[in-house]
Design an enzyme around this catalytic site. Structure first.
Site, mmCIF file in Angstrom:
data_model
loop_
_atom_site.group_PDB
_atom_site.id
_atom_site.type_symbol
_atom_site.label_atom_id
_atom_site.label_comp_id
_atom_site.label_asym_id
_atom_site.label_seq_id
_atom_site.Cartn_x
_atom_site.Cartn_y
_atom_site.Cartn_z
ATOM 1 N N HIS A 144 0.811 -0.974 0.033
ATOM 2 C CA HIS A 144 0.047 0.085 -0.186
ATOM 3 C C HIS A 144 0.872 1.381 0.025
ATOM 4 C CE1 HIS A 144 -3.852 -1.850 0.257
ATOM 5 N NE2 HIS A 144 -3.357 -2.378 1.368
ATOM 6 N N CYS A 166 0.425 -2.930 -17.829
ATOM 7 C CA CYS A 166 -0.346 -2.090 -16.753
ATOM 8 C C CYS A 166 0.297 -2.215 -15.135
ATOM 9 C CB CYS A 166 -1.927 -2.258 -16.811
ATOM 10 S SG CYS A 166 -2.478 -3.994 -16.625
#
Ligand code: PEP
Ligand code: MG
Length: 556
Positions: free
Chosen positions: A187, A481
């Protein structure tokens, strides 16, 4: 001057005094009881005073904050002001518990009853835990948990950051992130790239550096230096102050086109993508619209969510990924079973096996949204492992009226059989985050394995190359991506491996555009060979970076 080496996950340099994230609040002993001579009335009053202090602190912080941070702080302040928790805790003190234990247990009960009510109220259970930690810290005379608040710029040091911490992080004062734990796809790393903050993870030793020490963080090199020289500080500040923009046409120095697209998960991401002048969306993570939902979203609800994104890109490509649930992305409405190894289990496209209607409805919703808007809609499935899965997915898309259907290459088997897959799929998009974890057998969430879980690993790049070659033979576009696309040096390597589009967090687009725009296509091909044939990720990264002086000029 000392140097700590970690893993650079978001490029850029920044200087500032170190501010440590306070440790998590430890649970008080389960059997903590008030001593016989303690006065329960005084203990009860301490609870009320601590709750009032917490509310006042949160109110003050909410007043100074904006956007999502303000909303989070206001919601938490409301919870601190709610007398339910304080009253329940005071009753426990009357029954002999210490103030800290009473608050802990009372918060557990309040959270449980909120969770039982479901929906919006269940989500508030997290605020109760936050308020509990703040009250207990206040009772112990410790600093409030969460990101420190400063009026001057600072570098944040932490074990690791949780999603809840990140909502209150203010990028106007926090200039860089350094964590002792975490990997390139943690994160912390994702947030840092989204905010454009330099970041270094897995920097063990950072928590031993004294609070207030001035440090220079180099998010590309993965280093943190204490007490840097004045000229280094000056250079880092000058580079940080420079604004870069993207003209909307990604290309190499000699004009070879490389579409620079944005990864989005919600409307905030859309705003950032538009601000960055992205050429479209290369990854729309649809599961982010429904994370935590305990009932499947209706087709209408989905059409609304998808149209909101498509409407922002008339005439431009938007690659919509079908729900990528499982492992670290819970979608409770799919009722997935507990598994010992969820990253290797029923996730992504594999959920179709027991929730077929969910995929059918989603494809219907995407087709309806595409029909209503002017974006050039492409659809792709996550976690495809075989050509049969690709064929099945493409057929389902065709049944729904979606003609440009492709797959993500995230599993090594898909890269190894890319030619067969691209016989049926219209395009491939390489998800380097998962391709890295599956190639190296290294959990992407584990900081300890960050060095293995590195997209510069020659083995991972070899699989990108195989996919690029298959795309060229089948005349199908291959994009990337995963987070690798946001690293400007690696972006050049990926182009040299045959990738024709790069999709990334919008903040990274100007930097990637600048470095690519200064590098010829032949140089990208040469750098790709250097990286693929390197004996390690570190060696490849260093050799490629050394060959790109533009990185230093731009402070990347
Ligand atoms: C990836 O795996 O690289 C990817 C883009 O998908 P996600 O990070 O959403 O798993
Ligand atoms: Mg993935």
């Amino acid at each position: 001057m000392a140097q700590i080496v970690g893993v650079g996950v978001s490029p850029g340099r920044a200087v500032g005094p170190l501010a440590r994230m306070p440790d998590r609040v430890a649970e008080p002993a389960a059997d903590a009881r008030l001593p016989a001579d303690a006065d329960p009335a005084t203990e009860s009053q301490r609870i009320a005073d601590a709750a009032a202090a917490v509310k006042a602190d949160l109110d003050a912080r909410a007043l100074a904050a904006t956007g999502e941070a303000k909303e989070v702080l206001e919601a938490t302040a409301l919870m601190a002001a709610d007398p339910t928790l304080v009253t329940a805790a005071q009753q426990k003190v009357s029954a002999g518990a210490t103030a800290e234990r009473a608050v802990w247990d009372a918060a557990g009960e309040v959270a449980e009853s909120l969770a039982a009510l479901g929906g919006y109220l269940a989500e508030r259970a997290r605020d109760v835990a936050d308020v509990r930690d703040r009250i207990v810290a206040s009772l112990r005379g410790l600093p409030a948990p969460g990101v420190p608040v400063r009026s001057e710029p600072f570098v944040l040091a932490a074990h690791d950051l949780a999603p809840a911490d990140t909502a209150t992080l203010d990028p106007s004062t926090c200039v860089a992130l350094v964590t002792a734990e975490g990997g390139p796809t943690s994160h912390t790393a994702i947030l840092a790239r989204a905010l454009g903050l330099p970041a270094v993870v897995a920097a063990s030793g950072i928590l031993d550096v004294a609070e207030g020490t001035v440090v220079l963080v180099d998010g590309a090199a993965g280093t943190v230096r204490t007490d840097p020289a004045p000229d280094e500080i000056e250079k880092a500040r000058a580079v940080a102050a420079r604004e870069r923009t993207f003209d909307g046409h990604g290309r190499t120095a000699d004009g070879h086109p490389v579409a620079l697209l944005a990864n989005v998960g919600d409307t905030k991401g859309v705003d950032a993508a538009l601000a960055a002048n992205a050429e479209g969306v290369g990854l729309f993570r649809t599961e982010f619209c429904f994370l935590g939902n305990d009932r499947a979203p209706s087709i209408e609800e989905q059409v609304g969510a998808y149209r909101a994104v498509l409407a922002a890109f008339p005439g431009k490509k938007v690659v919509v990924r079908t729900l990528d649930a499982g492992a670290d992305k819970p979608l409770p409405f799919l009722n997935l079973r507990e598994e010992a190894n969820p990253a290797l289990g029923v996730r992504g496209l594999r959920t179709v096996g027991h929730a077929e209607q969910v995929l059918t409805d989603q494809l219907t919703a995407i087709a309806t949204a595409a029909e209503a808007e002017d974006a050039d809609v492409w659809v792709m499935a996550p976690m495809v492992a075989t050509a049969e899965e690709a064929r099945d997915f493409v057929a389902r898309c065709s049944d729904a009226g979606l003609e440009t259907a492709g797959v993500m290459v995230e599993v090594p088997s898909a890269a190894l059989t890319a030619e067969g897959i691209l016989e049926v799929a219209a395009f491939a998009s390489i998800g380097t985050n998962d391709l890295g974890q599956y190639t190296m057998a290294a959990d992407r969430l584990l900081g300890e394995l960050a060095a293995l879980n590195d997209p510069w690993q020659p083995a991972v790049l070899r699989l990108v190359e195989l996919t690029g070659e298959a795309g060229a033979r089948r005349d199908r576009p291959v994009g990337v991506c995963g987070e690798a696309a946001a690293d400007p040096a690696l972006a050049c390597v990926l182009v040299g491996l045959g990738v024709s589009s790069l999709s990334m967090t919008p903040r990274a687009i100007p930097d990637v555009a600048a470095v690519l725009g200064a590098t010829t296509y032949d140089e990208c091909v040469r750098l790709a060979q250097v990286a693929v044939s390197a004996s390690s990720a570190a060696e490849g990264r260093m050799a490629v970076r050394d060959a790109l002086p533009v990185l230093d000029e731009l402070g990347l």
